[in-house]
Design a protein around this motif. Sequence first.
Motif, PDB file in Angstrom:
ATOM      1  N   UNK A 196      37.416  29.870  37.554  1.00  0.00           N
ATOM      2  CA  UNK A 196      37.310  28.966  38.710  1.00  0.00           C
ATOM      3  C   UNK A 196      38.619  28.264  39.020  1.00  0.00           C
ATOM      4  N   UNK A 197      39.589  28.325  38.096  1.00  0.00           N
ATOM      5  CA  UNK A 197      40.890  27.704  38.366  1.00  0.00           C
ATOM      6  C   UNK A 197      41.919  28.720  38.862  1.00  0.00           C
ATOM      7  N   UNK A 198      41.480  29.919  39.199  1.00  0.00           N
ATOM      8  CA  UNK A 198      42.391  30.956  39.699  1.00  0.00           C
ATOM      9  C   UNK A 198      43.085  30.499  40.978  1.00  0.00           C
ATOM     10  N   UNK A 199      44.379  30.839  41.096  1.00  0.00           N
ATOM     11  CA  UNK A 199      45.174  30.386  42.242  1.00  0.00           C
ATOM     12  C   UNK A 199      45.671  31.530  43.122  1.00  0.00           C
ATOM     13  N   UNK A 200      45.539  32.765  42.674  1.00  0.00           N
ATOM     14  CA  UNK A 200      45.927  33.893  43.531  1.00  0.00           C
ATOM     15  C   UNK A 200      45.152  33.806  44.839  1.00  0.00           C
ATOM     16  N   UNK A 201      45.844  34.015  45.953  1.00  0.00           N
ATOM     17  CA  UNK A 201      45.232  33.779  47.269  1.00  0.00           C
ATOM     18  C   UNK A 201      45.451  34.965  48.203  1.00  0.00           C
ATOM     19  N   UNK A 202      44.428  35.265  48.980  1.00  0.00           N
ATOM     20  CA  UNK A 202      44.525  36.266  50.041  1.00  0.00           C
ATOM     21  C   UNK A 202      44.237  35.561  51.366  1.00  0.00           C
ATOM     22  N   UNK A 244      47.306  52.048  36.392  1.00  0.00           N
ATOM     23  CA  UNK A 244      46.161  51.935  37.297  1.00  0.00           C
ATOM     24  C   UNK A 244      46.473  52.411  38.712  1.00  0.00           C
ATOM     25  N   UNK A 245      45.500  53.066  39.317  1.00  0.00           N
ATOM     26  CA  UNK A 245      45.576  53.425  40.739  1.00  0.00           C
ATOM     27  C   UNK A 245      45.133  52.263  41.622  1.00  0.00           C
ATOM     28  N   UNK A 246      44.173  51.491  41.122  1.00  0.00           N
ATOM     29  CA  UNK A 246      43.622  50.356  41.879  1.00  0.00           C
ATOM     30  C   UNK A 246      43.388  49.182  40.938  1.00  0.00           C
ATOM     31  N   UNK A 247      43.310  48.008  41.538  1.00  0.00           N
ATOM     32  CA  UNK A 247      42.876  46.811  40.813  1.00  0.00           C
ATOM     33  C   UNK A 247      41.914  46.039  41.702  1.00  0.00           C
ATOM     34  N   UNK A 248      40.836  45.556  41.115  1.00  0.00           N
ATOM     35  CA  UNK A 248      39.935  44.659  41.836  1.00  0.00           C
ATOM     36  C   UNK A 248      40.380  43.237  41.508  1.00  0.00           C
ATOM     37  N   UNK A 249      40.886  42.534  42.526  1.00  0.00           N
ATOM     38  CA  UNK A 249      41.525  41.237  42.339  1.00  0.00           C
ATOM     39  C   UNK A 249      40.589  40.114  42.773  1.00  0.00           C
ATOM     40  N   UNK A 250      40.371  39.184  41.869  1.00  0.00           N
ATOM     41  CA  UNK A 250      39.595  37.971  42.132  1.00  0.00           C
ATOM     42  C   UNK A 250      40.560  36.924  42.664  1.00  0.00           C
ATOM     43  N   UNK A 251      40.299  36.420  43.875  1.00  0.00           N
ATOM     44  CA  UNK A 251      41.270  35.525  44.498  1.00  0.00           C
ATOM     45  C   UNK A 251      40.604  34.549  45.460  1.00  0.00           C
ATOM     46  N   UNK A 252      41.345  33.526  45.816  1.00  0.00           N
ATOM     47  CA  UNK A 252      40.862  32.551  46.808  1.00  0.00           C
ATOM     48  C   UNK A 252      41.087  33.099  48.213  1.00  0.00           C
ATOM     49  N   UNK A 253      40.077  32.925  49.046  1.00  0.00           N
ATOM     50  CA  UNK A 253      40.214  33.310  50.447  1.00  0.00           C
ATOM     51  C   UNK A 253      39.860  32.162  51.393  1.00  0.00           C
ATOM     52  N   UNK A 296      33.242  28.085  44.813  1.00  0.00           N
ATOM     53  CA  UNK A 296      33.230  28.618  46.167  1.00  0.00           C
ATOM     54  C   UNK A 296      34.616  29.025  46.638  1.00  0.00           C
ATOM     55  N   UNK A 297      34.667  29.731  47.760  1.00  0.00           N
ATOM     56  CA  UNK A 297      35.934  30.093  48.371  1.00  0.00           C
ATOM     57  C   UNK A 297      36.649  31.262  47.730  1.00  0.00           C
ATOM     58  N   UNK A 298      35.959  31.984  46.838  1.00  0.00           N
ATOM     59  CA  UNK A 298      36.567  33.144  46.179  1.00  0.00           C
ATOM     60  C   UNK A 298      36.031  34.442  46.759  1.00  0.00           C
ATOM     61  N   UNK A 299      36.854  35.484  46.694  1.00  0.00           N
ATOM     62  CA  UNK A 299      36.448  36.832  47.119  1.00  0.00           C
ATOM     63  C   UNK A 299      37.056  37.850  46.166  1.00  0.00           C
ATOM     64  N   UNK A 300      36.629  39.095  46.290  1.00  0.00           N
ATOM     65  CA  UNK A 300      37.200  40.198  45.531  1.00  0.00           C
ATOM     66  C   UNK A 300      37.884  41.165  46.488  1.00  0.00           C
ATOM     67  N   UNK A 301      39.066  41.626  46.093  1.00  0.00           N
ATOM     68  CA  UNK A 301      39.850  42.544  46.904  1.00  0.00           C
ATOM     69  C   UNK A 301      40.111  43.846  46.143  1.00  0.00           C
TER      70      UNK A 301
END
Length: 378
Positions: A142-148, A170-179, A187-192
């Motif tokens: 919940x303290x993640x700061x990566x943002x999209x 890796x070919x891909x990464x699923x990134x947990x980030x703030x949107x 709240x306010x998080x998404x996966x990319x």
Amino acid sequence: MNIPDYPILRTDDEHTGLRHEVRSFLDGALTNLPASERARSWIGFDADFSAELGKRGWLGMTLPKEYGGQGRSPIERHIVVEELLAAGAPVAAHWIADRQSAPVILNYGTEAQRHEILPRIAAGTCFFGIGMSEPGSGSDLASARTRAEKIQGGFLLNGTKLWTTYAHKADYMIVFCRTGASESRHGGFSQMLVDMSLPGIRVSPVLDIAGEHHFNEVSFTDVELPEDALLGEEGQGWAQVMSELAFERSGPDRFLSSFVLIGELLRCLEGQGGQIAASELGRMTARLMVLRQMSLSVAGRLAQKEDPVLASSVIKDLGATLEQDIPEIARRILAPVAQDPAYAATFQRIVLSAPSFSLRGGTREILRGIIARGLGLR
């Protein structure tokens, strides 16, 4: 208290046949792999081995056939995974993709992504990294700061992820980030879904205690993502990542990481007997069997589209404790300086790996907080 339910699941003759088939294959495939290397298990990266598993239909087993999978049961997949880990097979190449990325894409990806990526995962030729932990934000996601941030035609991704196993492969990464902003801490998080070949991505090695490279730090600097990089609904990343962690925390990898050492210990003890050894081994076996049944039960619940966050957290915590206890039990039974080079090398490998067992997939402290809340204790 809300005690998690673990319904009894059993295997039948058909499952026994599958187990023997996998075991027979591994007996031949791993003949020349020393125990100290097999002790690396799901850190061992071998793309050719993963592709061979794909050819045999042992990856993407529960995926629908229309997406390149086998349409088989979670119990069948569990059996294959058990045999791979117990034998110390090098599964790291396909591990993350098969275990958790494929279910995420199946549940939240577009049809185009499902048809493009899932068959490659099932074939063992498409590799994934996990974009969750960050510097200063490990198990406390919940303290993640990566943002999209939204831009014309997609998103602009900035931030850093840490401890990303085999991100350099890796070919891909699923990134947990703030949107977006939210009054809720979760709240306010998404996966990319991030293509690792995009400009602006830098992967830097992080060596482990043994001096080996499988961890990485991944930096994203103004990485332009298309609109369909968003997995699921914007702002629903927390709920989605908790479901993903149920896959990550409940599998046999959470109690079989030290299993190769048990095999080496038994080999060295053969014919020696001893009351202390028998007592220690008996208790250890009982713990393994309980964890195995719990893991099988969670596999069944995941197949029913349930979200067993509490149950999987219990398995992960108990499993990590056992995995870390095994080298200590082995030390009490048989001194690591015993005149057996294969045992000594395997013991050393597990001892160096053991501290990470209660860190990866969520620290013990975070997991016990989840468990306490789930049981209504806090």
